[in-house]
Design an enzyme around this catalytic site. Structure first.
Site, mmCIF file in Angstrom:
data_model
loop_
_atom_site.group_PDB
_atom_site.id
_atom_site.type_symbol
_atom_site.label_atom_id
_atom_site.label_comp_id
_atom_site.label_asym_id
_atom_site.label_seq_id
_atom_site.Cartn_x
_atom_site.Cartn_y
_atom_site.Cartn_z
ATOM 1 C CE1 TYR A 109 17.261 -43.233 40.069
ATOM 2 C CE2 TYR A 109 17.650 -42.978 37.711
ATOM 3 C CZ TYR A 109 17.726 -42.477 38.994
ATOM 4 O OH TYR A 109 18.248 -41.231 39.207
ATOM 5 C CD GLU A 197 17.296 -40.083 42.128
ATOM 6 O OE1 GLU A 197 17.106 -39.646 43.280
ATOM 7 O OE2 GLU A 197 18.381 -40.529 41.751
#
Ligand code: GDP
Ligand code: MN
Length: 390
Positions: A109, A197
């Site tokens: 991530y 993101e």
């Protein structure tokens, strides 16, 4: 403002970030054609909606033939996809992104967000990619690393290496990560993004071929900066936004849909927030936030009423005006005009104060229409709540 995954990938690619080769398709035939042109033997067909959580909801299909690409697109385009982020009504899929499948070794991530506390872009990364980062933060907070960027000197190499090391990237992947992070940072800064993101950021290919690749990207941009971001503004997909909010912004009204049943028409964002609070305090629930702004002409008030009433949940409208630059007589005229042209069926609770208040009240009284007037915000909220609780 939000953009689609494929738009974010194209944008990132223009900053030198590695993304899989792919193309957007608006119908199944085009999806098949795109896959054929891309080549290879395995493809991913991804529903393009602004919400995340598509993987778990069946919105991401990995397939092994061109016919399956077409079938996957058929089953996605034109349907509503329900994910944990869309709400039960889901989002209509109007296009898919088709890309060559990647040989995923590991998922990470990587996010960048403006931290309001430090007022700086902050990197958030984790070795636990692919899944809900909120869940990782809750269950295993030590698996999340943060790095704050000083805007005066930008993101430094050592900071990137620190993040890379913390999530377990080494060898050849280290310089790749430095380059990738710096490119994403440049993109955030140059395009006035509030948040970017990458989930997952993946290591793809084996052995010497191992490299980093952005497999999913979500970007949010600052609405207040759109005036200087032509390229970003052009990516806006109005179909993904609440039609009432789109219409309101075209009339220069600041409207945000909420899920209660008391429609609100207020001047000033602060007073609008206070109005929502007062309604909640009395046990009610507002249907919207709406700031009509300063000089609210009768037309603007009529537009505000119409937009508020487009929400079928609205059982009562609360008008709360503290006129400084505004004039209560204009607001009163606007309300009468709205009642007549829109044939308003729901009760209207009106609280007027400030400039020309006497005149405004007189106009309402003499109209012969059944306005419910209130002296102050508290009693206006109490009256509106009493009405909807019937
Ligand atoms: P999201 O669920 O809306 O966040 O959609 P993602 O793009 O993140 O896709 C969900 C998952 O699909 C990823 O975490 C991957 O594990 C999986 N997936 C499997 N194979 C592939 C592939 O070749 N490419 C991509 N993009 N995703 C893949
Ligand atoms: Mn994702």
């Amino acid at each position: 403002m939000n953009i689609h995954e494929y738009q974010a990938k194209e944008l990132l690619q223009s900053f030198g970030v590695p993304v899989p080769v792919g193309g957007v398709a608006f119908n199944p035939t085009q999806a098949r054609q795109t896959a054929e042109e891309l080549g290879g033997s395995r493809w991913v067909v991804k529903a393009q909606i602004h919400a995340g959580g598509r993987g778990k909801a069946g919105g991401v299909r990995v397939v092994d033939s061109l016919d399956e690409v077409k079938k996957a697109a058929e089953s996605l385009i034109g349907r509503r996809l329900v994910t944990h982020q869309t709400g039960p009504e889901g989002s209509l899929v109007q296009r898919v992104w088709v890309e060559q499948a990647s040989q995923i070794q590991k998922e990470f991530y990587l996010g960048m967000v403006i931290d309001r506390g430090t007022q700086r872009i902050t990197v958030i990364a984790s070795s636990e990619g692919g899944m809900d980062i909120e869940e990782v933060a809750r269950v295993t907070p030590d698996k999340i690393v943060k790095e704050v960027i000083d805007p005066a000197i930008g993101l430094r190499d050592f900071q990137c290496r620190k993040v890379a090391t913390a999530i377990g990237l080494k060898g050849k992947l280290m310089p790749q990560m430095v380059k990738l992070m710096k490119a994403i940072y440049r993109c955030m800064r140059d395009k006035d993004a509030l948040q970017g993101e990458i989930n997952p950021l993946a290591v793809v290919g084996g052995g010497d071929e191992a490299r980093l690749m952005v497999l999913d990207a979500k970007f949010v941009f600052d609405d207040n900066a759109l005036y200087r971001q032509k390229q970003i503004t052009e990516m806006r997909d109005l179909a993904e936004e609440d039609p009432k909010e789109v219409e309101a912004s075209s009339h220069d009204l600041n409207y945000i849909a909420l899920d209660g049943n008391i429609g609100c028409i207020v001047n000033g964002a602060g007073l609008a927030m206070a109005t929502l609070d007062a309604i909640s305090l009395h046990g009610g629930s507002p249907a919207n936030f709406l700031d009509v702004g300063g000089g609210a002409s009768p037309e603007k008030v009529t537009n505000a009423c119409r937009i508020v009433l487009e929400d079928p949940n609205v059982k009562c409208i609360l008008v709360n005006i503290f006129a400084g630059i505004n004039r209560c007589d204009w607001i009163a005229k606007g309300l009468i005009q709205a009642c007549e042209s829109l044939k308003i069926q729901v009760p209207l609770v009106v609280r007027l104060a400030g400039t020309n208040v006497e005149e405004g009240r007189k106009i309402l009284d003499e109209s012969g229409l059944a306005f419910i007037t209130a002296e102050n915000l508290d009693s206006a909220a109490a009256k509106a709540v009493a009405i909807v609780k019937g």
